[in-house]
Design an enzyme around this catalytic site. Structure first.
Site, PDB file in Angstrom:
ATOM      1  N   LYS A 112      70.577  54.350  50.745  1.00 25.76           N
ATOM      2  CA  LYS A 112      70.700  55.683  51.439  1.00 25.76           C
ATOM      3  C   LYS A 112      71.870  55.278  52.181  1.00 25.76           C
ATOM      4  O   LYS A 112      72.952  57.140  52.864  1.00 25.76           O
ATOM      5  CB  LYS A 112      69.866  55.906  52.475  1.00 25.76           C
ATOM      6  CG  LYS A 112      68.587  56.262  51.642  1.00 25.76           C
ATOM      7  CD  LYS A 112      67.339  56.738  52.588  1.00 25.76           C
ATOM      8  CE  LYS A 112      66.348  57.028  52.047  1.00 25.76           C
ATOM      9  NZ  LYS A 112      65.780  55.978  51.186  1.00 25.76           N
TER      10      LYS A 112
HETATM   11  C1  LIG Z   1      64.411  55.971  50.586  1.00 25.23           C
HETATM   12  C2  LIG Z   1      64.484  55.655  49.567  1.00 25.23           C
HETATM   13  C3  LIG Z   1      63.635  54.994  48.548  1.00 25.23           C
HETATM   14  C4  LIG Z   1      63.203  56.795  47.714  1.00 25.23           C
HETATM   15  O1  LIG Z   1      64.146  57.347  46.921  1.00 25.23           O
HETATM   16  P1  LIG Z   1      64.152  59.021  46.949  1.00 25.23           P
HETATM   17  O2  LIG Z   1      65.703  59.281  47.103  1.00 25.23           O
HETATM   18  O3  LIG Z   1      63.319  59.527  48.463  1.00 25.23           O
HETATM   19  O4  LIG Z   1      63.058  58.972  45.048  1.00 25.23           O
HETATM   20  C5  LIG Z   1      63.922  53.922  47.188  1.00 25.23           C
HETATM   21  N1  LIG Z   1      64.268  53.696  47.745  1.00 25.23           N
HETATM   22  C6  LIG Z   1      64.480  52.429  48.793  1.00 25.23           C
HETATM   23  C7  LIG Z   1      64.682  51.729  49.764  1.00 25.23           C
HETATM   24  C8  LIG Z   1      64.585  54.035  50.288  1.00 25.23           C
HETATM   25  O5  LIG Z   1      64.719  53.814  51.097  1.00 25.23           O
END
Ligand SMILES: *Cc1c(COP(=O)(O)O)cnc(C)c1O
Length: 464
Positions: A112
């Site tokens: 993120k």
């Molecule tokens: C947010 C997150 C996901 C999921 O990603 P999306 O874009 O919501 O599908 C997967 N793995 C981790 C570690 C995350 O923080």
């Protein structure tokens, strides 16, 4: 470049308005009016670029005139200088024509950071230009809150308030949020559940007077700019591994469908992708849909991969809009059906098109632990419970003769030490930058699950 809403009724906006708005006024999500396309020659010309240079090149068509080319390049350089690996998104080989792309070298150790670190800067840039200030409010059950705080701390034009359920996020996740010192950050521990936190945030946005007086804003995963920033690493992987001459299967551990939708966008823009593999935990609404064509809501169950403990993947609406030929009223009807009955079905033709590209695999907690162990034995790599679901799903679907597999590793294993220890008996160490996390001083307020109390707390802080 202009953006239209997936529900077809909100007016088309330019990049900076979409950035600040997040959700469209008709309840839809913004998508680009058309896809910018890179030719084979454009893709070849990306070879040898640094990650920030490549990212700026991929994103420039989306930001249009909101940023000058030089400004975007500089912003990307600043953004990714804060990552602690020189390659930013390094690739590691795990098998024949099979690779893992590590997206966890940012400040909060999850993918993120790729989007949110840029978003913080974009907000500051646009708000400074306009002489405005916003208060970003969000709720978190884990990774998003720390990544958003880290992206916004110390920014002049932004205050950020994050609600978390008291006692219900992991120690590492809480400390990543509460040990930030800057005065524009407010953490509130709510005496309630994650759903209570989300309801409080929604109620604050629905309180027009409060919303306007505080100039509330959001950076949640439906914000188009987050998708945009994520498209870049698909191109980076492809270019490093032989695009445009070779084609790719990407495997993505999926929750809200934002990350894998960015892969879909990369394909639309000319990257040769022939498969997108969606990995789910027991919350498998998407993998069931990809098999049956029925989107059927279930109960959220807690798993070892909490950032994927989601039933309704909000970004899926973007794919629906495109699969339905950009028919906003058809999307609105499906969404209303879904809200009323907890289910919708796609027309056969649209479903077929989706199934031709997307494939899903589900791993419950036992299978996740077995995969952590199996991959460790096979390669020596320690993958976190989210990343391993992506790779294991990819390995099940991949044909090494036809394409190159890239599995996206979305979190650092040290964020989930208990799950790793249960699987392989090792406790991964926190990277250098977080070594002293457990001795840093925490700062947060505690509030009852009560709208007025939380609003008072925010007013008192943000006004001062
Ligand atoms: C947010 C997150 C996901 C999921 O990603 P999306 O874009 O919501 O599908 C997967 N793995 C981790 C570690 C995350 O923080």
């Amino acid at each position: 470049m202009r953006y239209v809403s997936t529900r077809g009724r909100a007016k088309a906006l330019k990049f900076e308005d979409v950035l600040l708005a997040g959700l469209a006024r008709d309840g839809g999500l913004y998508v680009p009016e058309s896809w910018p396309a890179f030719t084979k020659a454009d893709i070849k010309a990306m070879r040898g670029l640094s990650y920030p240079e490549l990212a700026a090149r991929v994103m420039q068509p989306f930001v249009g005139r909101s940023l000058k080319a030089g400004e975007l390049v500089q912003m990307c350089a600043d953004t990714y200088a804060g990552f602690d690996h020189a390659a930013v998104a390094p690739l590691r080989q795990v098998g024949r024509n099979q690779w893992v792309m590590e997206l966890f070298h940012g400040p909060t150790l999850a993918f993120k950071d790729f989007a949110l670190q840029l978003l913080g800067r974009l907000f500051d840039h646009v708000l400074t230009k306009r002489g405005e200030h916003v208060c970003i409010v969000g709720a978190t059950s884990g990774d998003t809150g720390s990544a958003a705080i880290e992206a916004c701390r110390g920014r002049k034009c932004v205050d950020i308030v994050i609600l978390h359920p008291k006692g219900r996020v992991s120690e590492v996740q809480r400390r990543q949020m509460t040990t930030v010192k800057e005065a524009n950050v407010l953490n509130i521990a709510i005496e309630g559940s994650f759903d209570d936190c989300q309801d409080l945030v929604k109620a604050m946005f629905n309180d027009q007077a409060f919303r306007d007086s505080m100039n509330l804003s959001a950076v949640n995963s439906i914000n188009w700019a987050r998708i945009m920033a994520q498209i870049a690493y698909y191109f980076a992987a492809g270019v490093a591994l032989g695009a445009p001459e070779r084609s790719f299967t990407f495997a993505v551990p999926t929750g809200n469908f934002g990350n894998v939708f960015a892969g879909y966008a990369a394909k639309k823009m000319g990257l040769p992708i022939d498969h997108l593999v969606v990995g789910s935990n027991s919350n498998d609404i998407l993998t069931r849909f990809l098999t049956s064509g029925a989107m059927t809501m279930g109960e959220v169950v807690p798993t070892l991969s909490p950032s994927m403990d989601i039933q309704v993947s909000s970004n899926f609406e973007r794919l629906l809009f495109l699969a339905l030929g950009r028919d906003g009223s058809a999307v609105e009807k499906l969404m209303n059906d879904f809200r009323a009955s907890g289910e919708y079905r796609l027309p056969a033709k649209s479903l077929k098109a989706i199934q031709a590209l997307f494939e899903g695999r589900r791993f419950d907690d036992a299978a996740t632990k077995a995969a952590i162990k199996g991959i460790h034995k096979l390669t020596g790599e320690v993958l976190d419970p989210h990343s391993v679901i992506g790779l294991a799903a990819g390995l099940e679907c991949h044909d090494y003769k036809r394409s190159t597999l890239v599995a996206l590793a979305t979190a650092h294993p040290a964020k989930f030490p208990d799950a790793i220890e249960a699987a392989i008996g090792l406790r991964p160490a926190l990277p250098e930058r977080l070594k002293d996390l457990h001795s840093r001083k925490e700062r947060f307020e505690t509030a009852p699950n009560d709208l007025a109390a939380v609003q008072d707390m925010i007013r008192a802080r943000v006004a001062s």
